[in-house]
Design an enzyme around this catalytic site. Structure first.
Site, PDB file in Angstrom:
ATOM      1  CB  CYS A 131      -0.921  -0.010   1.205  1.00  0.00           C
ATOM      2  SG  CYS A 131      -1.910   1.487   1.357  1.00  0.00           S
ATOM      3  CB  CYS A 134      -0.361   2.444   4.083  1.00  0.00           C
ATOM      4  SG  CYS A 134      -1.857   1.744   3.392  1.00  0.00           S
ATOM      5  CG  ASP A 135       3.315   1.190   4.451  1.00  0.00           C
ATOM      6  OD1 ASP A 135       2.920   1.711   5.503  1.00  0.00           O
ATOM      7  OD2 ASP A 135       3.058   0.017   4.136  1.00  0.00           O
TER       8      ASP A 135
END
Ligand code: NDP
Length: 307
Positions: A131, A134-135
């Protein structure tokens, strides 16, 4: 006989449980084969409102569970292997036992598809991610690699150029599933290098507990090369966890639940929440919102049917 059974214990399932428990419905949550869902395999979550310093994914999801339990939700480990949604009460086969429920919330999510190699599996959450939203932020000025040839891979590679020093996109063929426009944006981007006919054979360095590089193999020539990389994003698709419901609910061609408006599915009394229906947003906050919607639908459904 349960008022409501919730399948899945990620953001969607836990939020549905909080709402259903506070409505005195005594929900039963069946945790599923990935308890905690996608959050349980991420590290710091910085985009969930209310946590200005960020919060660890596993901690966030555990706190949601505690919140639901505090209001009376019950959790059991296990997965549904068979379901009969043809009539109410619905029947679910869970770990060798049949259970009955008046309503059902399916929050079983979509699991990221991984390459499946051992070194990759060991480094998930430690430099290997599924993701970018997200990261990506953790790879500021780092060397990033994205694997995949579909729209997700293109989108992630483009997004990651905001952070990475450079981004390499690795795809196993020289033909792409991605839409032309997305592919062109990638091909024209000065920070992205596209490497075709190539697979990742190994991720370094599982022993050290962080990603330091990959071993690549050109499938056309057989040539093997090692390359330094700090972050590896696997974008080779997701698999919605809807197997027990095939043939009983309307699903799309890839197995995602087709929404019939709000949280409704094609079966009255069965509701969806989170990534099992959502292939677009796939965020913790949108899944949580969807869990809330499903629980409100359940409450109204039960009231309408005189329970
Ligand atoms: P796709 O199924 O479209 O693409 C998956 C890619 O991963 C393919 O290129 C495939 O290669 C590759 N792949 C699959 N398994 C492996 C493996 N084991 N090793 C290496 N490579 C592998 O999935 P996406 O998630 O990209 O997209 C899903 C859907 O969502 C699509 O319909 C897409 O259009 C849509 N989408 C739309 C977006 C947008 O419009 N903005 C953004 C994101 C997704 P191969 O081609 O060789 O099979």
């Amino acid at each position: 006989m349960r008022n409501v059974i919730i399948l899945g214990s990620g953001c969607a399932g836990n939020t549905a449980a909080i709402y259903a428990a506070r409505a005195n419905l005594k929900p039963l949550v069946i945790s599923g084969h990935e308890p905690g869902g996608q959050l349980s395999i991420t590290s710091l979550v910085e985009n969930f409102p209310g946590f200005p310093e960020g919060i660890d994914g596993p901690v966030l999801v555990e706190r949601m569970k505690q919140q639901a339990e505090h209001f009376g939700a019950e959790y059991i480990a296990g997965s549904v292997t068979e379901a009969d949604l043809s009539r109410r009460p619905f029947r679910l086969h869970v770990e060798g036992e049949w259970m009955e429920t008046r309503t059902l919330i399916i929050a079983t999510g979509a699991s990221a598809r991984w390459l499946g190699i051992e070194s990759e599996q060991k480094l998930i959450g430690k430099g290997v991610s599924s993701c970018a939203t997200c990261d990506g932020f953790f790879f500021r000025d780092k060397r990033i690699m994205v694997v995949g040839g579909g729209d997700t891979a293109m989108e992630e590679a483009l997004f990651l150029t905001r952070f990475g020093r450079d981004v390499a996109l690795v795809h196993r063929r020289d033909q792409f599933r991605a839409s032309r426009i997305m592919l062109d944006r990638v091909l024209e981007h000065p920070k992205i290098e596209v490497i075709t006919n190539t697979v990742v054979d190994k991720v370094f360095d599982a022993d050290k507990g962080f990603v330091s590089g990959v071993r690549l193999r050109n499938v056309a020539t057989g040539e093997v090369t090692d390359r330094d990389v700090d972050g590896l994003f696997i974008a080779i698709g997701h698999i919605p966890n809807t197997k027990p419901f095939a043939g009983q609910l309307d699903l799309d061609g890839d197995g995602y639940i087709l929404s019939k408006g709000g949280a409704r599915t094609s079966a009255e009394g069965v509701f969806h929440a989170g990534d099992v229906q959502d292939r677009t947003y796939r965020q913790a906050i949108t899944a949580a919102g969807a869990g809330c919607m499903a629980a409100i639908e359940v409450e109204r459904f039960l009231e309408h049917h005189g329970y």
